[in-house]
Design an enzyme around this catalytic site. Structure first.
Site, short mmCIF file in Angstrom:
data_model
loop_
_atom_site.label_atom_id
_atom_site.label_comp_id
_atom_site.label_asym_id
_atom_site.label_seq_id
_atom_site.Cartn_x
_atom_site.Cartn_y
_atom_site.Cartn_z
N ASP A 41 39.42 39.27 39.19
CA ASP A 41 40.72 39.88 38.86
C ASP A 41 40.80 41.33 39.28
OD1 ASP A 41 41.26 37.52 37.74
OD2 ASP A 41 41.56 38.26 35.69
N ASP A 42 39.70 42.04 39.05
CA ASP A 42 39.67 43.45 39.34
C ASP A 42 39.87 43.68 40.83
OD1 ASP A 42 39.23 46.05 38.27
OD2 ASP A 42 37.32 46.05 39.36
N TYR A 44 41.27 41.65 42.95
CA TYR A 44 42.63 41.24 43.32
C TYR A 44 43.62 42.36 42.99
CZ TYR A 44 47.04 38.71 43.51
OH TYR A 44 48.32 38.35 43.81
N LEU A 89 54.84 40.24 34.01
CA LEU A 89 54.92 41.50 33.26
C LEU A 89 54.45 42.64 34.15
CD1 LEU A 89 53.28 40.42 29.86
CD2 LEU A 89 55.67 41.09 30.18
N LYS A 121 47.18 39.78 25.02
CA LYS A 121 47.57 39.13 26.27
C LYS A 121 46.51 38.08 26.56
CE LYS A 121 49.01 40.17 31.01
NZ LYS A 121 48.38 39.03 31.64
N ARG A 142 54.50 27.66 35.22
CA ARG A 142 55.43 28.73 35.59
C ARG A 142 55.89 28.59 37.04
NH1 ARG A 142 53.91 35.01 35.19
NH2 ARG A 142 52.45 34.39 36.82
N GLU A 176 50.90 30.47 26.45
CA GLU A 176 49.75 30.45 27.34
C GLU A 176 48.83 29.28 26.98
OE1 GLU A 176 50.24 32.84 29.46
OE2 GLU A 176 48.34 33.41 30.38
N CYS A 423 -0.14 32.67 30.89
CA CYS A 423 -1.57 32.38 30.78
C CYS A 423 -1.99 31.11 31.53
CB CYS A 423 -1.95 32.25 29.30
SG CYS A 423 -1.32 30.75 28.55
N CYS A 436 4.90 28.06 25.43
CA CYS A 436 3.53 27.92 25.91
C CYS A 436 2.74 27.13 24.87
CB CYS A 436 2.90 29.29 26.11
SG CYS A 436 1.13 29.20 26.45
#
Ligand code: IVH
Length: 697
Positions: A41-42, A44, A89, A121, A142, A176, A423, A436
């Site tokens: 997302d970042d 984009y 939005l 959100k 949508r 959503e 070991c 172990c």
């Protein structure tokens, strides 16, 4: 190089701009279609910002395919028309940006916004659910905002969207659809079992699941409503009433009809009257983010009153009366470089993911937990995979899943160890967590270093390096050796051990004998117990003899020990019998100061009953957060918890509605916010120090 750093911040020429538009469009298509984008997302968001910046300077070059100013980046279409467009939005990224946005809205409508509605959100997909006479008849995505895709086949798989409302109304509910963390884990487990590739994150999983028809299995999703509109068949009085309702009242109405809304969560929508209060609530929700059982990517702030919304109106892409306050991305795509297998002090062999370093939520992430081998198999991970990594607040980073379609064919299987990496002994794989075969005897250095640690026996001068030295010299092979075998002369014979350090260490070992039973128990490293559980066991039974006499049933009388843990603890204590005998013979304390043994052995422990010895915190469940100051400044978190329990209370690490008191010092964050939102009593360090003054050392 990580995928995200490939995104340019400024576009040099028309060719770079055209490429950026193509990349954004395919990323948006994947995002809204349930495929996985190569961009998180970042990345984009940054790409779209670079495109918009280029277009602002050269408006004559804007390409028709550009994602700017379009719902869903213009990437998706649909064939079921929406009665009223489903908009997107606008975003703000800081309190200042929000304040500016709010001022421009107030200028536009010519008055102050008297009521703001602040709600989470939700990080899923927008959907319109049409109800005819109270029955759910159609689900539409949508799409491009004017028409969406019919996904009615998903009816019955979405929790929070009942097939039937409590009243026979004809309405459209918008909201959503998402997967909670638990639903996502389940979906990926089922999907990989059926031979499919795992979904990269909950949002993708919801998108893919919603659009999939004729799957052999169904996986549940969850709906949260954030809007209600009349439809052509709506009764005239209801159709007239709905658009008049304030947003909060509208959502209350939806909830009364049986639709799930954010009101059912830890972060319900709230109505506030000032911009400052909006920003405060935004911060509260942000602080709770890591604790939520579903993903949020921001906070939506809306003018609550219908009259304000009408006065503000909408643009082609977004309404002017609402805005998304975006939170920093907590998910990034990076590369899984390797898996390490580390042996802990009890012999547990734990896998850990080594990642190409990636910056998430303000810190660089290089490792992520991988719980156990089954977890790796369930996630279908390969070395070399691009993986979606999640980290929020101070939680330990975790891998959500590989981004399977980014595979190049060069990925390698993760090799599970066949012998103990510490070991070389065999591995007990009978439980989810591999161990172990030598158990706690495998990694003696780790277990002794832990036992000597500040919160256990607190043996100054016995850090990791010194323990390695003692073990390698063959002087110490188990915890009791420190107390009944190790001599002053042996210590003196070691390198870098002069008279002074030797005497200091001997004195520290002698002092450790006075530590309370709870710390001795903790130092033993009994599986299924840690610091707080050791204290609870020691306080309940009061003596080591009492603890050792307990069978699994008696063990379950200790608060927090259930049918699963009790037999493990009893077996561990039996395994440790020889060590315990030797520690007792060497003079370590085997009683818990201030605790009294349970009166009647079979009297069930009532967790709500005040402690037998009372104290100012009797019956209170207390959580400590932030930095302690004043008389408490020197206490570690463990010592604070010990203090709480000495004063008759119960210490806990997390805030819930059952918490009685939160001691919040400087820098307190999410726990304080949660206490405030739940109405739990708060006290500062000084006030708390006064309450427990008699119990301070
Ligand atoms: S209000 C016309 N409220 O965020 C008003 N949207 O980035 C538009 N979203 O398309 C929607 N949580 O899919 C609203 N509490 C919430 C929301 C929310 C998530 C989504 C929605 C919207 C997208 C915009």
């Amino acid at each position: 190089m990580t995928t995200t750093s490939a995104v340019p911040s400024g576009l040099p020429d028309a060719a770079a701009y055209a490429q950026a538009v193509r990349d954004a469009r395919s990323a948006a298509a994947a995002y809204y279609d349930g495929g996985t984008s190569a961009l998180d997302d970042d990345a984009y968001d940054r790409l779209v910002r670079a495109i918009t910046a280029y277009e602002t300077e050269r408006p004559e070059q804007v390409l028709p395919d550009s994602p700017s100013g379009k719902v869903a980046g213009g990437a998706v279409e649909g064939d079921v028309p929406h009665t009223v467009p489903m908009l997107s939005l606008d975003n703000v990224f800081s309190g200042e940006e929000f304040t500016t946005w709010a001022a421009s809205l107030e200028r536009r409508i010519g008055r102050e916004v008297a009521q703001w509605n602040v709600q989470p959100k939700l990080d899923g997909l927008a959907i319109a659910a049409r109800y005819q006479d109270g029955r759910l008849t159609r689900l539409v995505t949508r799409g491009d905002g004017t028409a969406g895709e019919d996904v009615s086949h998903a009816i019955g798989t979405v929790e929070g969207l009942p097939d039937r409302l409590t009243e026979p109304v004809t309405i459209e509910v918008r909201g959503e659809v998402l997967m909670t963390t638990a639903q996502f884990e389940y979906a990926n487990a089922v999907r990989t079992e059926h031979g499919g590739d795992p979904f990269a994150n909950p949002r993708n999983a919801a998108a893919g699941t919603l659009r999939a028809k004729d799957r052999a299995y169904t996986v549940p999703m969850t709906f949260f409503g954030y809007g209600v509109l009349p439809l052509p068949g709506t009764a005239p009085d209801l159709a007239a009433e709905l658009p008049e309702l304030a947003h909060g009242a509208l959502l209350d109405r939806a909830a009364a009809w049986g639709v799930n809304t954010p009101a059912s969560t830890q972060v319900p929508g709230v109505v506030v009257t000032t911009v400052a209060a909006v920003v405060e609530r935004v911060e509260e929700i942000a602080a709770l983010r890591a604790d939520l059982p579903f993903g949020i990517d921001g906070i939506v702030v809306k003018a609550d009153l219908a009259a304000d919304q009408v006065a503000a109106g909408s643009g082609s892409r977004a309404p002017r009366w609402a805005v998304a306050f975006k939170l920093p991305a907590v998910e990034k795509i990076t590369k899984l470089l390797d898996v390490e297998w580390n042996v802990g002090r009890t012999g547990i062999i734990a896998p850990r993911a080594v990642l190409e370093p990636v910056e998430i939520d303000g810190s660089t992430v290089t490792y992520a937990t991988l719980h156990n081998p089954a977890d790796i198999t369930r996630r279908g991970l390969l070395i070399g995979d691009q993986v979606m990594v999640y980290k929020a607040g101070d939680i330990i980073p975790r891998i959500e899943a590989p981004v399977a379609h980014l595979r190049t064919g060069d990925e390698r299987e993760i090799v599970f160890p066949t012998e103990c990496p510490q070991c070389g002994s065999g591995i007990d794989t009978s439980e989810q967590r591999w161990r172990c075969e030598r158990g706690r005897n495998c990694h003696v250095v780790a277990s002794i270093t832990y036992a000597a640690g500040r919160d256990q026996l607190d043996i100054e001068g016995l850090g990791h390096t010194r323990v390695v030295q003692l073990v390698e010299a063959g002087l110490v092979g188990s915890l009791p050796d420190l107390f009944d075998r190790l001599t002053r002369d042996q210590l003196l014979s070691l390198e870098r051990m002069g008279e002074t350090s030797t005497d200091n260490l001997m004195a520290a070992l002698a002092a450790a004998k006075a530590q309370p039973l709870s710390r001795v128990l903790c130092a033993l490293g009994v599986r299924a117990t840690g610091r707080s559980m050791s204290r609870r066991i020691a306080r309940y039974f009061a003596t080591m003899d009492g603890i050792r006499a307990a069978d699994a049933e008696a063990m379950q009388r200790v608060d927090g020990i259930g049918a699963e843990k009790a037999p493990v603890i009893v077996a561990e204590l039996a395994e440790l019998a020889e060590q315990i005998d030797r520690l007792a013979a060497a003079g370590l304390s085997m009683t818990e100061p201030g605790a009294t043994p349970p009166a009647a052995e079979d009297a069930p422990d009532d967790p709500d009953a005040p402690q037998a010895d009372g104290g100012p915190l009797a019956g209170l469940k207390v959580v400590v957060t932030g930095a302690m100051t004043g008389p408490l400044a020197k206490l570690s978190r463990n010592q604070m918890n010990e203090l709480i329990e000495r004063a008759g209370g119960k210490s806990s690490g997390s805030v819930s509605k059952n918490t009685s008191l939160v001691v919040a010092g400087e820098g307190a964050g999410s726990k304080r916010a949660k206490a405030e939102s739940l109405g739990v009593r708060l006290a500062g360090p000084d006030e708390f120090a006064e309450m427990v003054a008699d119990f301070l050392d």
